[in-house]
Motif scaffolding. Structure first.
Motif, mmCIF file in Angstrom:
data_model
loop_
_atom_site.group_PDB
_atom_site.id
_atom_site.type_symbol
_atom_site.label_atom_id
_atom_site.label_comp_id
_atom_site.label_asym_id
_atom_site.label_seq_id
_atom_site.Cartn_x
_atom_site.Cartn_y
_atom_site.Cartn_z
ATOM 1 N N SER A 113 0.886 -1.102 0.174
ATOM 2 C CA SER A 113 -0.003 0.105 0.187
ATOM 3 C C SER A 113 0.793 1.223 -0.046
ATOM 4 N N ASP A 114 2.161 1.413 0.387
ATOM 5 C CA ASP A 114 3.034 2.287 0.593
ATOM 6 C C ASP A 114 3.950 2.306 -0.569
ATOM 7 N N ALA A 115 3.921 1.391 -1.559
ATOM 8 C CA ALA A 115 4.987 1.315 -2.653
ATOM 9 C C ALA A 115 5.135 2.586 -3.067
ATOM 10 N N SER A 116 6.558 2.861 -3.617
ATOM 11 C CA SER A 116 6.546 4.159 -4.314
ATOM 12 C C SER A 116 6.925 3.837 -5.742
ATOM 13 N N TYR A 117 6.642 4.966 -6.458
ATOM 14 C CA TYR A 117 6.524 5.009 -7.987
ATOM 15 C C TYR A 117 7.151 6.301 -8.416
ATOM 16 N N GLU A 118 7.697 6.169 -9.589
ATOM 17 C CA GLU A 118 8.158 7.248 -10.035
ATOM 18 C C GLU A 118 7.131 8.433 -10.367
ATOM 19 N N SER A 119 5.739 7.848 -10.955
ATOM 20 C CA SER A 119 4.889 8.857 -10.905
ATOM 21 C C SER A 119 3.467 7.962 -11.047
ATOM 22 N N GLU A 120 2.579 8.766 -10.836
ATOM 23 C CA GLU A 120 1.175 8.021 -10.661
ATOM 24 C C GLU A 120 0.367 8.937 -11.678
ATOM 25 N N LEU A 121 -0.614 8.086 -12.684
ATOM 26 C CA LEU A 121 -1.398 8.917 -13.525
ATOM 27 C C LEU A 121 -2.806 8.504 -13.426
ATOM 28 N N ASP A 122 -3.691 9.295 -13.774
ATOM 29 C CA ASP A 122 -5.152 9.038 -13.686
ATOM 30 C C ASP A 122 -5.763 9.188 -14.682
ATOM 31 N N PHE A 123 -6.625 7.880 -15.004
ATOM 32 C CA PHE A 123 -7.242 8.105 -16.654
ATOM 33 C C PHE A 123 -8.854 7.490 -16.093
ATOM 34 N N ASP A 124 -9.807 8.586 -16.437
ATOM 35 C CA ASP A 124 -11.099 8.345 -16.349
ATOM 36 C C ASP A 124 -11.727 8.267 -17.560
ATOM 37 N N ILE A 125 -12.341 6.829 -17.925
ATOM 38 C CA ILE A 125 -12.834 6.459 -19.221
ATOM 39 C C ILE A 125 -14.354 6.504 -19.202
ATOM 40 N N THR A 126 -14.968 7.347 -18.301
ATOM 41 C CA THR A 126 -16.411 7.625 -18.173
ATOM 42 C C THR A 126 -17.064 7.999 -19.536
ATOM 43 N N ASP A 127 -16.466 9.037 -20.222
ATOM 44 C CA ASP A 127 -17.090 9.676 -21.339
ATOM 45 C C ASP A 127 -16.001 9.320 -22.523
ATOM 46 N N LEU A 128 -15.496 8.357 -22.570
ATOM 47 C CA LEU A 128 -14.243 7.880 -23.662
ATOM 48 C C LEU A 128 -15.108 7.631 -24.886
ATOM 49 N N GLU A 129 -14.679 7.922 -26.049
ATOM 50 C CA GLU A 129 -15.166 7.302 -27.091
ATOM 51 C C GLU A 129 -14.129 6.442 -27.761
ATOM 52 N N PRO A 130 -14.711 5.617 -28.943
ATOM 53 C CA PRO A 130 -13.458 4.838 -29.448
ATOM 54 C C PRO A 130 -12.416 5.611 -29.961
ATOM 55 N N GLN A 131 -11.118 5.082 -29.631
ATOM 56 C CA GLN A 131 -10.087 5.862 -29.898
ATOM 57 C C GLN A 131 -9.375 4.951 -31.264
ATOM 58 N N ILE A 132 -8.731 5.847 -31.934
ATOM 59 C CA ILE A 132 -8.052 5.470 -33.183
ATOM 60 C C ILE A 132 -6.687 5.873 -33.214
ATOM 61 N N ALA A 133 -5.607 5.020 -33.412
ATOM 62 C CA ALA A 133 -4.228 5.369 -33.496
ATOM 63 C C ALA A 133 -4.265 5.612 -35.124
ATOM 64 N N CYS A 134 -3.816 6.736 -35.528
ATOM 65 C CA CYS A 134 -3.592 7.267 -36.838
ATOM 66 C C CYS A 134 -2.366 7.127 -37.487
ATOM 67 N N PRO A 135 -2.066 7.113 -38.825
ATOM 68 C CA PRO A 135 -0.785 6.816 -39.363
ATOM 69 C C PRO A 135 0.053 7.890 -38.825
ATOM 70 N N ASP A 154 2.039 6.450 -36.311
ATOM 71 C CA ASP A 154 2.638 6.444 -34.917
ATOM 72 C C ASP A 154 1.619 5.731 -33.979
ATOM 73 N N VAL A 155 1.727 4.859 -32.999
ATOM 74 C CA VAL A 155 0.870 4.594 -32.071
ATOM 75 C C VAL A 155 0.160 5.556 -31.113
ATOM 76 N N ASP A 156 1.039 6.437 -31.035
ATOM 77 C CA ASP A 156 0.608 7.718 -30.184
ATOM 78 C C ASP A 156 -0.200 8.822 -30.912
ATOM 79 N N ASN A 157 -0.197 8.569 -32.119
ATOM 80 C CA ASN A 157 -1.275 9.531 -32.653
ATOM 81 C C ASN A 157 -2.645 9.100 -32.759
ATOM 82 N N VAL A 158 -3.208 9.398 -31.418
ATOM 83 C CA VAL A 158 -4.532 8.850 -31.090
ATOM 84 C C VAL A 158 -5.326 9.854 -31.201
ATOM 85 N N LYS A 159 -6.530 9.723 -31.821
ATOM 86 C CA LYS A 159 -7.649 10.788 -31.851
ATOM 87 C C LYS A 159 -9.046 9.903 -31.427
#
Length: 417
Positions: free
Chosen positions: A251-273, A275-280
């Motif tokens: 429970s007290d493990a240390s991390y370089e960073s912590e990120l939060d992602f809320d998918i409640t209103d997420l629409e389908p995601q498309i990685a466009c040409p 690069d995989v991070d060219n996401v829209k």
């Protein structure tokens, strides 16, 4: 300590810290028809006998059945090595893609260290194992010694909350994460996925997310096993839960960073040409025409992916301009899809059903694109030339979007059908 640090500490015999270089024993070393031959060439310069034939798995999946003289020669080299070294965990007759077959055959357990000569070996983190890819030379040394070295990675804790809606899947979550932090955002780090959404997620969705951890540069992706994962492992291994080494972060493990992602209103995601991070979000590119649609790969060729696509295609026909390819990730999944009627639905819709394998994902076998063509695919990479001609384009999405796009001939949100 976090999960990864605990697993590596147990193997090293002392408490490890991020940045430390350690040499540890491995529990399983995996390779396929594309990476085994160069590993064999290096291995035979070192020694003539593997450290443990029972801890090596070789799978044919990249060019199965062999489609060129070169791939046939590669597979011949593998078969001779398997026979010479008495490697019993060989799956070379169309059993499926390595990252699906290895868990199916009960070779993955929580707390294990698994390496493979394929970058998507990080898939097995879905089962609570430390797993990562490596090059052929490093794998040859593992075959010879049973050990390898790592630098203990820093960890990023990725907390995912919210409910999946009817038109998004775990693929959309991982694409959203990659689009947010970038293809180098987790370079040589542990991507530890957690949160209420992950806790509720099934085995196949978890495998999808850990599979693509490498697409943000991560050394490994990993999750604490939930009940569904534990039940799956017990079924595949024949062990009781009490016999498994289930590792969880403190429970007290240390991390370089912590990120939060809320998918409640997420629409389908498309990685466009290209690069995989060219996401829209799909709303920004729907209507883009495509020539080919592909459902398969070690990322999304599982039964739930085929089920999702089947529900979209039921009673529909694909557009005359479209080629729709279906590649189940394994023979077992193929058989289940036949029994459940999914394959008939795909055939009736006009799809081409291919044998289990990697095939078009790497532009190696079936479904290769020509100049100027585009494909929307459930695979994991869309780099320039990945699926064929350098002037072709690849979009990545979940299987529901691919199926909907096959019906209309353009990138389509399934909710609009």
């Amino acid at each position: 300590m976090n999960i990864t640090e605990k697993i590596l500490s147990a193997k090293a015999g002392h408490e490890v810290t991020p940045g430390e270089i350690i040499e540890i024993p491995v529990d399983l070393a995996m390779s396929h028809d594309g990476t085994s031959p160069p590993a064999i060439k290096t291995f035979e310069k070192i020694t003539d006998k593997v450290w443990d034939p029972e801890r090596i798995a070789i799978i044919f999946d990249h060019n199965v059945p062999a489609n060129t003289i070169g791939s046939a020669e590669f597979q011949k080299v593998c078969r001779e090595f398997i026979k010479k070294q008495n490697i019993t965990k060989n799956y070379i007759h169309g059993e499926g893609i390595c990252h699906q077959v290895v868990p199916e055959m009960g070779l993955v357990e929580p707390g294990k260290v698994i390496v493979g000569a394929d970058s998507h070996t990080c898939t097995y983190g879905a089962f609570g194992a430390f797993s990562t890819g490596m090059g052929a030379t490093d794998l040859a040394m593992v075959w010879a010694t049973g050990k390898t070295w790592f630098m203990v990675p820093e960890a990023i804790r990725m907390n995912v909350t919210g409910e999946l809606n009817d038109y998004i899947a775990p693929k959309d979550i991982i694409l959203n994460i990659i689009g947010t932090i970038g293809i180098a955002g987790a370079t040589y780090k542990t991507a530890e996925f957690c949160g209420e959404t992950i806790e509720r997620m099934g085995v196949e969705g978890r495998a999808t997310m850990c599979n693509m951890a490498i697409e943000m540069g991560a050394k490994n992706g990993i999750m604490e096993p939930n009940k569904e994962v534990i039940d799956y492992i017990c079924q595949r291994t024949g062990k009781d839960a009490s016999q498994l080494n289930i590792v969880k972060s403190d429970s007290d493990a240390s991390y370089e960073s912590e990120l939060d992602f809320d998918i409640t209103d997420l629409e389908p995601q498309i990685a466009c040409p290209n690069d995989v991070d060219n996401v829209k979000g799909i709303s920004k590119i729907e209507g883009t025409s495509v020539d080919q649609c592909l459902i398969g790969s070690c990322t999304n060729g599982r039964l739930s992916d085929l089920k999702d696509a089947c529900e979209i295609l039921e009673g529909n026909k694909i557009d005359d301009s479209i080629r729709l390819l279906i590649l189940p990730a394994s023979r077992e999944i193929y058989r289940q899809a036949i029994e459940l009627g999914y394959i008939n639905t795909f055939i009736d819709a006009g799809a081409i059903i291919c044998n289990p394998g990697c095939g078009p994902c790497l532009g190696g076998h079936m479904g290769v694109l020509s100049e100027g063509e585009s494909c929307i695919s459930t695979t994991n990479r869309n780099f320039k030339g990945r699926m064929g001609d350098p002037k072709s384009e690849v979009y990545l999405s979940n299987s529901k979007v691919v199926a909907a796009s096959a019906i209309t001939g353009m990138i389509t949100n399934p909710k609009d059908l």
